[in-house]
Structure formats: structure tokens, C-alpha cells
Design a protein around this motif. Structure first.
Motif, mmCIF file in Angstrom:
data_model
loop_
_atom_site.group_PDB
_atom_site.id
_atom_site.type_symbol
_atom_site.label_atom_id
_atom_site.label_comp_id
_atom_site.label_asym_id
_atom_site.label_seq_id
_atom_site.Cartn_x
_atom_site.Cartn_y
_atom_site.Cartn_z
ATOM 1 N N SER A 101 0.847 -1.182 0.000
ATOM 2 C CA SER A 101 0.000 0.000 0.000
ATOM 3 C C SER A 101 0.886 1.236 0.000
ATOM 4 O O SER A 101 2.019 1.217 0.461
ATOM 5 C CB SER A 101 -0.928 -0.014 1.215
ATOM 6 N N GLN A 102 0.353 2.302 -0.548
ATOM 7 C CA GLN A 102 1.105 3.547 -0.620
ATOM 8 C C GLN A 102 0.840 4.374 0.619
ATOM 9 O O GLN A 102 -0.229 4.297 1.217
ATOM 10 C CB GLN A 102 0.717 4.316 -1.877
ATOM 11 N N LYS A 103 1.816 5.169 0.982
ATOM 12 C CA LYS A 103 1.710 6.042 2.142
ATOM 13 C C LYS A 103 0.787 7.215 1.812
ATOM 14 O O LYS A 103 0.995 7.915 0.826
ATOM 15 C CB LYS A 103 3.108 6.551 2.501
ATOM 16 N N LEU A 104 -0.238 7.385 2.616
ATOM 17 C CA LEU A 104 -1.174 8.492 2.433
ATOM 18 C C LEU A 104 -1.117 9.400 3.647
ATOM 19 O O LEU A 104 -1.160 8.926 4.783
ATOM 20 C CB LEU A 104 -2.606 7.964 2.281
ATOM 21 N N ASP A 105 -1.068 10.703 3.409
ATOM 22 C CA ASP A 105 -1.160 11.620 4.538
ATOM 23 C C ASP A 105 -2.632 11.965 4.792
ATOM 24 O O ASP A 105 -3.523 11.502 4.073
ATOM 25 C CB ASP A 105 -0.293 12.870 4.322
ATOM 26 N N GLN A 106 -2.877 12.769 5.793
ATOM 27 C CA GLN A 106 -4.265 13.082 6.179
ATOM 28 C C GLN A 106 -5.009 13.822 5.064
ATOM 29 O O GLN A 106 -6.194 13.598 4.857
ATOM 30 C CB GLN A 106 -4.305 13.886 7.485
ATOM 31 N N ILE A 107 -4.315 14.665 4.339
ATOM 32 C CA ILE A 107 -4.973 15.396 3.239
ATOM 33 C C ILE A 107 -5.395 14.419 2.147
ATOM 34 O O ILE A 107 -6.523 14.495 1.630
ATOM 35 C CB ILE A 107 -4.067 16.515 2.690
ATOM 36 N N ASP A 108 -4.508 13.474 1.792
ATOM 37 C CA ASP A 108 -4.873 12.454 0.797
ATOM 38 C C ASP A 108 -6.094 11.674 1.267
ATOM 39 O O ASP A 108 -7.007 11.403 0.480
ATOM 40 C CB ASP A 108 -3.716 11.477 0.562
ATOM 41 N N ARG A 109 -6.110 11.279 2.521
ATOM 42 C CA ARG A 109 -7.260 10.534 3.073
ATOM 43 C C ARG A 109 -8.541 11.361 2.956
ATOM 44 O O ARG A 109 -9.592 10.841 2.580
ATOM 45 C CB ARG A 109 -7.009 10.160 4.530
ATOM 46 N N ASN A 110 -8.448 12.648 3.283
ATOM 47 C CA ASN A 110 -9.621 13.524 3.172
ATOM 48 C C ASN A 110 -10.103 13.621 1.726
ATOM 49 O O ASN A 110 -11.304 13.546 1.458
ATOM 50 C CB ASN A 110 -9.310 14.922 3.714
ATOM 51 N N VAL A 111 -9.169 13.774 0.801
ATOM 52 C CA VAL A 111 -9.518 13.848 -0.623
ATOM 53 C C VAL A 111 -10.248 12.579 -1.035
ATOM 54 O O VAL A 111 -11.305 12.630 -1.681
ATOM 55 C CB VAL A 111 -8.254 14.068 -1.492
ATOM 56 N N LEU A 112 -9.717 11.422 -0.648
ATOM 57 C CA LEU A 112 -10.331 10.144 -1.025
ATOM 58 C C LEU A 112 -11.719 9.971 -0.417
ATOM 59 O O LEU A 112 -12.642 9.504 -1.085
ATOM 60 C CB LEU A 112 -9.420 8.983 -0.632
ATOM 61 N N GLU A 113 -11.877 10.350 0.836
ATOM 62 C CA GLU A 113 -13.201 10.249 1.471
ATOM 63 C C GLU A 113 -14.213 11.150 0.782
ATOM 64 O O GLU A 113 -15.342 10.736 0.503
ATOM 65 C CB GLU A 113 -13.098 10.582 2.958
ATOM 66 N N ILE A 114 -13.800 12.372 0.470
ATOM 67 C CA ILE A 114 -14.713 13.318 -0.182
ATOM 68 C C ILE A 114 -15.078 12.835 -1.588
ATOM 69 O O ILE A 114 -16.251 12.855 -1.982
ATOM 70 C CB ILE A 114 -14.091 14.732 -0.214
ATOM 71 N N LEU A 115 -14.085 12.381 -2.351
ATOM 72 C CA LEU A 115 -14.359 11.919 -3.714
ATOM 73 C C LEU A 115 -15.212 10.657 -3.739
ATOM 74 O O LEU A 115 -16.019 10.472 -4.645
ATOM 75 C CB LEU A 115 -13.060 11.696 -4.487
ATOM 76 N N GLN A 116 -15.055 9.790 -2.746
ATOM 77 C CA GLN A 116 -15.910 8.603 -2.684
ATOM 78 C C GLN A 116 -17.357 8.995 -2.410
ATOM 79 O O GLN A 116 -18.283 8.383 -2.926
ATOM 80 C CB GLN A 116 -15.440 7.630 -1.601
ATOM 81 N N ALA A 117 -17.549 10.021 -1.608
ATOM 82 C CA ALA A 117 -18.904 10.474 -1.298
ATOM 83 C C ALA A 117 -19.519 11.252 -2.455
ATOM 84 O O ALA A 117 -20.721 11.196 -2.683
ATOM 85 C CB ALA A 117 -18.889 11.341 -0.034
ATOM 86 N N ASN A 118 -18.669 11.999 -3.200
ATOM 87 C CA ASN A 118 -19.173 12.823 -4.291
ATOM 88 C C ASN A 118 -18.087 13.007 -5.344
ATOM 89 O O ASN A 118 -17.316 13.964 -5.277
ATOM 90 C CB ASN A 118 -19.638 14.190 -3.762
ATOM 91 N N ALA A 119 -18.053 12.116 -6.308
ATOM 92 C CA ALA A 119 -17.029 12.180 -7.352
ATOM 93 C C ALA A 119 -17.256 13.353 -8.304
ATOM 94 O O ALA A 119 -16.361 13.711 -9.059
ATOM 95 C CB ALA A 119 -16.994 10.872 -8.136
ATOM 96 N N LYS A 120 -18.431 13.975 -8.256
ATOM 97 C CA LYS A 120 -18.741 15.096 -9.143
ATOM 98 C C LYS A 120 -18.358 16.447 -8.542
ATOM 99 O O LYS A 120 -18.571 17.480 -9.155
ATOM 100 C CB LYS A 120 -20.233 15.095 -9.490
ATOM 101 N N ILE A 121 -17.772 16.445 -7.355
ATOM 102 C CA ILE A 121 -17.399 17.693 -6.700
ATOM 103 C C ILE A 121 -16.404 18.455 -7.582
ATOM 104 O O ILE A 121 -15.551 17.848 -8.236
ATOM 105 C CB ILE A 121 -16.814 17.420 -5.285
ATOM 106 N N THR A 122 -16.530 19.763 -7.604
ATOM 107 C CA THR A 122 -15.585 20.565 -8.386
ATOM 108 C C THR A 122 -14.264 20.657 -7.639
ATOM 109 O O THR A 122 -14.208 20.511 -6.417
ATOM 110 C CB THR A 122 -16.123 21.987 -8.629
ATOM 111 N N ASN A 123 -13.213 20.934 -8.377
ATOM 112 C CA ASN A 123 -11.905 21.105 -7.754
ATOM 113 C C ASN A 123 -11.930 22.283 -6.786
ATOM 114 O O ASN A 123 -11.312 22.227 -5.714
ATOM 115 C CB ASN A 123 -10.819 21.296 -8.817
ATOM 116 N N ALA A 124 -12.656 23.336 -7.151
ATOM 117 C CA ALA A 124 -12.748 24.514 -6.274
ATOM 118 C C ALA A 124 -13.397 24.148 -4.942
ATOM 119 O O ALA A 124 -12.908 24.536 -3.873
ATOM 120 C CB ALA A 124 -13.537 25.624 -6.970
ATOM 121 N N GLN A 125 -14.490 23.397 -4.986
ATOM 122 C CA GLN A 125 -15.171 22.997 -3.751
ATOM 123 C C GLN A 125 -14.311 22.022 -2.947
ATOM 124 O O GLN A 125 -14.216 22.131 -1.730
ATOM 125 C CB GLN A 125 -16.536 22.363 -4.062
ATOM 126 N N LEU A 126 -13.672 21.083 -3.634
ATOM 127 C CA LEU A 126 -12.789 20.138 -2.958
ATOM 128 C C LEU A 126 -11.660 20.872 -2.250
ATOM 129 O O LEU A 126 -11.337 20.569 -1.096
ATOM 130 C CB LEU A 126 -12.231 19.127 -3.969
#
Length: 156
Positions: free
Chosen positions: A3-28
Motif C-alpha cells: 500500500s502507498q503512504k497516504l497523509d491526512q490530506i490524501d485521506r480527506n480527498v479520497l473520502e470526499i471523492l468517494q462520497a461525491n465524485a462530481k465535486i468541483t476542484n474549487a469545492q474540494l
């Protein structure tokens, strides 16, 4: 596979994208507390590394006319590599088989199969799946109702 090393920001990005893959980059970027450029860079890095494999729409099966979902345990006629690979190749060509898992236990594979109705499912089993040369036997479990079906992975 490591597995690759993920920091907290990466984890947050992944959680948000799993919940809403249509989110804009600005909102993310607002939600994770970075400016848009580094946010986009992180998403691209997660995509390039293969952690994010795809984006797709989840459809309501019943609303598009797929009313029957089953799990089918398949036992093969043998366990040679050629037998297994031939079976997998044939399964990959059947659209109604939406998942195929090589398993341990009393069967060899567990398939998730969807169909319009029981009659369509029966035809698929009799005319297609049971006609695969490598199949020795099948056992079907019809899903009566589903109480949890998540595509969201817990991020360690």
C-alpha cells in the motif's frame, strides 16, 4: 502488493471523492483547506498512482429494469491454471455477471449476477453459465433485499 503512504490530506480527498465524485476542484480545495492548484495536483497523483481507479455513475438497478440480483457459487471441473483462466475469460464476456471472485471453501468462484427477472435469470443460467465447459456445478443464492451496499472503502 504494497500500500502507498497516504497523509491526512490524501485521506480527506479520497473520502470526499468517494462520497461525491462530481465535486468541483474549487469545492474540494475549500473542503480540504488547500488552494485549487495543489488540490488538483494531489488528485492527479492519486489517479496516476492507481489509488483512484475510475469515476462512474451508480445506477438504480430496479429503475432500469434489473429486478433480480443473485450470488452464484461455481465449482469448476478442475483446478488447472488453463481451466481457471478459460472460465474467467468466458465470464468476462457475460454482461450480467457484474462481479467474479476467486474464493476458498466449497466452491471455486462467487459471481454476482443481475437479470431483468427470474425468467431471464433462469435462461442465463441454463443457456449460458451452465453451458461453460469448465463449470461442474452452481449454487444460487437469490438476494431478497439489501440492507447495506456501499462502494465507499474505509481508508486506513
Amino acid at each position: 502488493m504494497s500500500s502507498q503512504k497516504l497523509d491526512q490530506i490524501d485521506r480527506n480527498v479520497l473520502e470526499i471523492l468517494q462520497a461525491n465524485a462530481k465535486i468541483t476542484n474549487a469545492q474540494l480545495s475549500k473542503e480540504i483547506g488547500l488552494s485549487p492548484a495543489p488540490t488538483l495536483e494531489r488528485v492527479k497523483k492519486l489517479e496516476t498512482s492507481g489509488i483512484i481507479q475510475s469515476y462512474h455513475a451508480q445506477l438504480n438497478r430496479e429503475k432500469i429494469g434489473l429486478g433480480v440480483t443473485t450470488f452464484v457459487m461455481v465449482t469448476l471441473v478442475g483446478h488447472k491454471k488453463e481451466t481457471t483462466m478459460s472460465f474467467v475469460e468466458k465470464v468476462n464476456e457475460i454482461a450480467e455477471i457484474i462481479e467474479c471472485h476467486h474464493i476458498t471453501g466449497s466452491g471455486d468462484f462467487l459471481l454476482k449476477v443481475i437479470a431483468k427477472d427470474i425468467s431471464s435469470y433462469q435462461g442465463l443460467m441454463l443457456d449460458v453459465i451452465n453451458e461453460i465447459d469448465e463449470v461442474a456445478s452452481t449454487q444460487t443464492m437469490v438476494i431478497m433485499s439489501t440492507f447495506k451496499e456501499s462502494k465507499v472503502l474505509p481508508i486506513p
